[in-house]
Design a protein around this motif. Structure first.
Motif, PDB file in Angstrom:
ATOM      1  N   ILE A 156       0.867  -1.186   0.000  1.00  0.00           N
ATOM      2  CA  ILE A 156       0.000   0.000   0.000  1.00  0.00           C
ATOM      3  C   ILE A 156       0.898   1.229   0.000  1.00  0.00           C
ATOM      4  O   ILE A 156       1.629   1.462   0.964  1.00  0.00           O
ATOM      5  CB  ILE A 156      -0.907   0.032   1.249  1.00  0.00           C
ATOM      6  N   THR A 157       0.832   2.002  -1.068  1.00  0.00           N
ATOM      7  CA  THR A 157       1.734   3.158  -1.164  1.00  0.00           C
ATOM      8  C   THR A 157       0.917   4.442  -1.173  1.00  0.00           C
ATOM      9  O   THR A 157      -0.274   4.421  -1.503  1.00  0.00           O
ATOM     10  CB  THR A 157       2.562   3.077  -2.459  1.00  0.00           C
ATOM     11  N   PRO A 158       1.555   5.568  -0.808  1.00  0.00           N
ATOM     12  CA  PRO A 158       0.811   6.836  -0.809  1.00  0.00           C
ATOM     13  C   PRO A 158       0.295   7.197  -2.204  1.00  0.00           C
ATOM     14  O   PRO A 158       0.960   6.930  -3.199  1.00  0.00           O
ATOM     15  CB  PRO A 158       1.853   7.845  -0.325  1.00  0.00           C
ATOM     16  N   PHE A 159      -0.906   7.775  -2.229  1.00  0.00           N
ATOM     17  CA  PHE A 159      -1.535   8.137  -3.505  1.00  0.00           C
ATOM     18  C   PHE A 159      -0.790   9.327  -4.101  1.00  0.00           C
ATOM     19  O   PHE A 159      -0.656  10.366  -3.465  1.00  0.00           O
ATOM     20  CB  PHE A 159      -3.006   8.489  -3.246  1.00  0.00           C
ATOM     21  N   PRO A 160      -0.345   9.207  -5.343  1.00  0.00           N
ATOM     22  CA  PRO A 160       0.559  10.234  -5.856  1.00  0.00           C
ATOM     23  C   PRO A 160      -0.101  11.431  -6.542  1.00  0.00           C
ATOM     24  O   PRO A 160       0.564  12.412  -6.820  1.00  0.00           O
ATOM     25  CB  PRO A 160       1.386   9.448  -6.888  1.00  0.00           C
ATOM     26  N   LEU A 161      -1.407  11.377  -6.796  1.00  0.00           N
ATOM     27  CA  LEU A 161      -1.967  12.390  -7.696  1.00  0.00           C
ATOM     28  C   LEU A 161      -2.589  13.606  -7.020  1.00  0.00           C
ATOM     29  O   LEU A 161      -2.955  14.550  -7.696  1.00  0.00           O
ATOM     30  CB  LEU A 161      -3.032  11.747  -8.604  1.00  0.00           C
ATOM     31  N   LEU A 162      -2.728  13.566  -5.721  1.00  0.00           N
ATOM     32  CA  LEU A 162      -3.457  14.661  -5.070  1.00  0.00           C
ATOM     33  C   LEU A 162      -2.497  15.523  -4.252  1.00  0.00           C
ATOM     34  O   LEU A 162      -1.940  15.067  -3.254  1.00  0.00           O
ATOM     35  CB  LEU A 162      -4.538  14.060  -4.154  1.00  0.00           C
TER      36      LEU A 162
END
Ligand code: ATP
Length: 597
Positions: free
Chosen positions: A433-439
């Motif tokens: 589970i990785t941090p969401f990169p788009l926001l």
């Protein structure tokens, strides 16, 4: 000690077609009509064994196609039985933990038979049917009964189904979603049934996860079964989430979850269709009302609604009438029901009522069609819950994404989930589970003022009203109340009047977010995502297999090549630090040639 019947299977095994598995041409033609062209791994392994007559325990990931793995050989066996001498009882039972699942499996089986143009009687037996309704359903008798263990047990004890007819005729017993049957409180019901199951009856047990409950069931029902544990060869211990699902998290305060949800949906940073999980019905309605103010239409699927209403919402969502579905897990209600059942084990009427409630189940195992994104607005309370939620996307040969909104209160459970998924504390690089990169933070902040303003307007009273209104609407839709309203038209007028009063139009100025409010990087991310996903959507629809077998290319996936803090190539600028912070980073342990998450 290893049992000689234990089979572990990786994906490197040979690829077989449905024909090569020994399936009847009528079934393979039916599958082609449904655009199901190639068996999944569990189907390749289980179908020949079941056709051979073996008892089988199959554990395979959520969405891996377990239903067809048993339905196809079962129906084939029913074909060959249909000419046999008249029977006094059903040839097969499929038992599932919830009515939604019964409905789903019954429709799947009926639709297969329709495509095969073969007439077999298959019925769904539910606890809220009246005795005459059950008697009609059981007349014939049917070849296949799809039901819950509680309902079958009640039918046995009331003499609606005769134990002797089961002993004479039952050829197959299938326990699907076996990992959930005992936790739904069906142990006693199964114990009531098992003594009547004839020794020669073939028994199958299907589950997504392994647990002590599955072991217990195995011992209770099966005879020397073949155990299929289906994993990718690259798999880490306990990995149960399909590898074609990308899992992300967003850290935010509990208070800011509505704001982040708005940002994700309004800035179109997630691919539709979206299934959003919350932990309480009130939170579901709060979210629905909040989003409604911004012109985002959704529905709340919850255990409070009557069964036919839940089916109606599911069918509407599955047929594409709306794109956002908010769902509650029903654990709390179920546990409460199970407790009540024990306390009232001698009080007859009350007990039956509570059994009905215990059969409610909203989400687990349900095949939501074409869900691309699962959002955990509230985190699930257990790793198993997380697995089942995330498993609603990326089903069979499709790809999917999950995003969890993680506040400080959720950190403990997130750690537990990571451990269950096989994440190693020492290795940040290998995180599932990785941090969401788009926001970006700027993008979120640009919406804060509007979001907080609207959130304040979603009062407790508004939530209560909305919840009641949903119920009223569903009562209006209820088939069973039609007769009542025909006799009492005034009641119907009153309900309709109430419904009109509580309808609110969303304010026009909140429908669209002006571009000047959105930070340029997020805007670009959103546009890029839309373009790439549109291209991949077409690929998904027409070449489902290629997404799974060859993998969609990382270089084309904006979730891997983009960060809202600035566009970059994932490959050229990847550093250890970026990976840790959310560069969409590395599934280092992914196998070469598999779908890229
Ligand atoms: N061979 C196949 N090719 C393409 N799609 C398939 C295939 N087999 C099944 N499917 C589709 O995949 C979806 C998931 O299948 P299914 O519901 O049987 O999964 P499952 O393993 O039972 O999942 P869960 O454990 O969550 O209940 C369904 O929509 C089904 O129609």
């Amino acid at each position: 000690m290893e049992n000689p019947n234990d089979e572990k299977n990786g994906e490197e095994d040979e690829d077989l077609s449905f024909e090569e598995l020994g399936l009847d041409p009528r079934l393979t033609r039916a599958l082609s009509k449904k655009s199901i062209l190639k068996p999944t791994l569990v189907q390749q392994k289980a179908i020949p064994l079941i056709l051979e007559g073996k008892d089988v325990v199959a554990r395979a990931k959520t969405g891996s196609g377990k239903t067809f793995a048993y339905l196809l050989p079962l129906i084939q066996k029913l074909f060959s039985e249909s000419g046999a001498k008249r029977k006094s009882g059903p040839s097969a039972f499929i038992l599932l933990p919830t009515r939604e699942l019964c409905h789903q499996v019954h429709s799947e089986a009926s639709s297969l038979l329709e495509c095969c143009r073969v007439q077999l009687k298959i019925v769904q037996l539910l606890s809220d049917m009246s005795v005459p309704e059950m008697t009609v359903a059981l007349a014939g008798p049917p070849e296949l009964i799809v039901s819950t263990p509680a309902c079958v047990s009640t039918c046995l004890s009331k003499g609606i189904v005769h134990a002797s007819s089961i002993q004479d005729s039952l050829l197959m017993l299938i326990l699907d979603e076996a990992d959930l049957l005992l936790s739904h409180g069906y142990e006693d019901d199964l114990k009531n049934l098992v003594p009547h199951v004839p020794r020669q009856c073939q028994c199958l047990l299907m589950s997504a996860t392994s647990s002590s409950d599955v072991e217990k069931l195995k011992k209770l029902v099966l005879h020397n079964p073949v155990i299929l544990t289906l994993e990718d060869s690259s798999h880490l211990k306990n990995e149960v989430i399909p590898k074609n699902v990308q899992q992300f998290l967003i850290s935010c305060s509990h208070h800011d979850k509505l704001l982040y949800m708005l940002a994700l949906l309004k800035l179109e940073l997630v691919q539709k269709r979206v299934l959003i999980f919350v932990n309480t019905i009130d939170t579901g309605f709060r979210l629905k009302l909040f989003l409604e103010q911004f012109g985002i239409r959704s529905a709340v699927l919850n255990a409070e609604l009557p069964h036919n209403s839940r089916s109606h919402i599911l069918e509407s969502f599955n047929s594409g009438l709306f794109d956002y579905l908010i769902a509650t897990d029903d654990n709390k209600m179920r546990d409460q029901n199970n407790m009540d059942r024990e306390i009232n084990s001698k009080g007859s009427k009350k007990r039956v009522r509570q059994k009905l409630d215990a059969e409610f189940g909203v989400v687990r195992g349900i095949d939501f069609k074409n869900v691309f994104t699962v959002v955990n607005f509230d985190m699930s309370k257990s790793p198993e819950g997380y697995v089942h939620r995330v498993g609603r996307t990326g089903r069979a040969y499709n790809t999917g994404t999950s995003i969890s909104l993680v506040s400080q209160q959720d950190e403990k459970i997130v750690e537990k989930i990571k451990l269950t998924l096989g994440d190693n504390e020492d290795s940040e690089m290998s995180s599932h589970i990785t941090p969401f990169p788009l926001l970006s933070r700027n993008a979120v902040e640009s919406l804060r003022y509007r979001a907080e303003d609207v959130a304040k307007s979603v009062t407790r009273f508004a939530i209560k009203e909305s919840r009641a209104q949903d119920l009223r609407t569903e009562i209006l839709n209820s088939e069973k109340l039609k007769a009542h309203f025909e006799e009492n038209p005034k009641d119907l007028d009153l309900l309709k009047h109430d419904k009109l009063l509580s309808r609110r139009a969303p304010p026009a100025h909140l429908r669209d977010v002006p571009e000047y409010l959105i930070d340029p990087a997020t805007l670009e991310a959103s546009k890029s995502l839309k373009l790439s996903r549109a291209a991949m959507g077409i690929q998904n629809q027409f070449k489902r297999r290629s997404a799974f077998n060859k993998g969609f290319r990382k270089s084309r996936d904006p979730l891997k090549t983009f960060t809202a803090e600035g566009k970059r190539s994932f490959k050229s600028k990847k550093t250890k630090g970026e990976n840790k912070d959310g560069g969409g980073g590395g599934r280092k342990r992914r196998r070469k040639g598999t779908a890229s998450p």
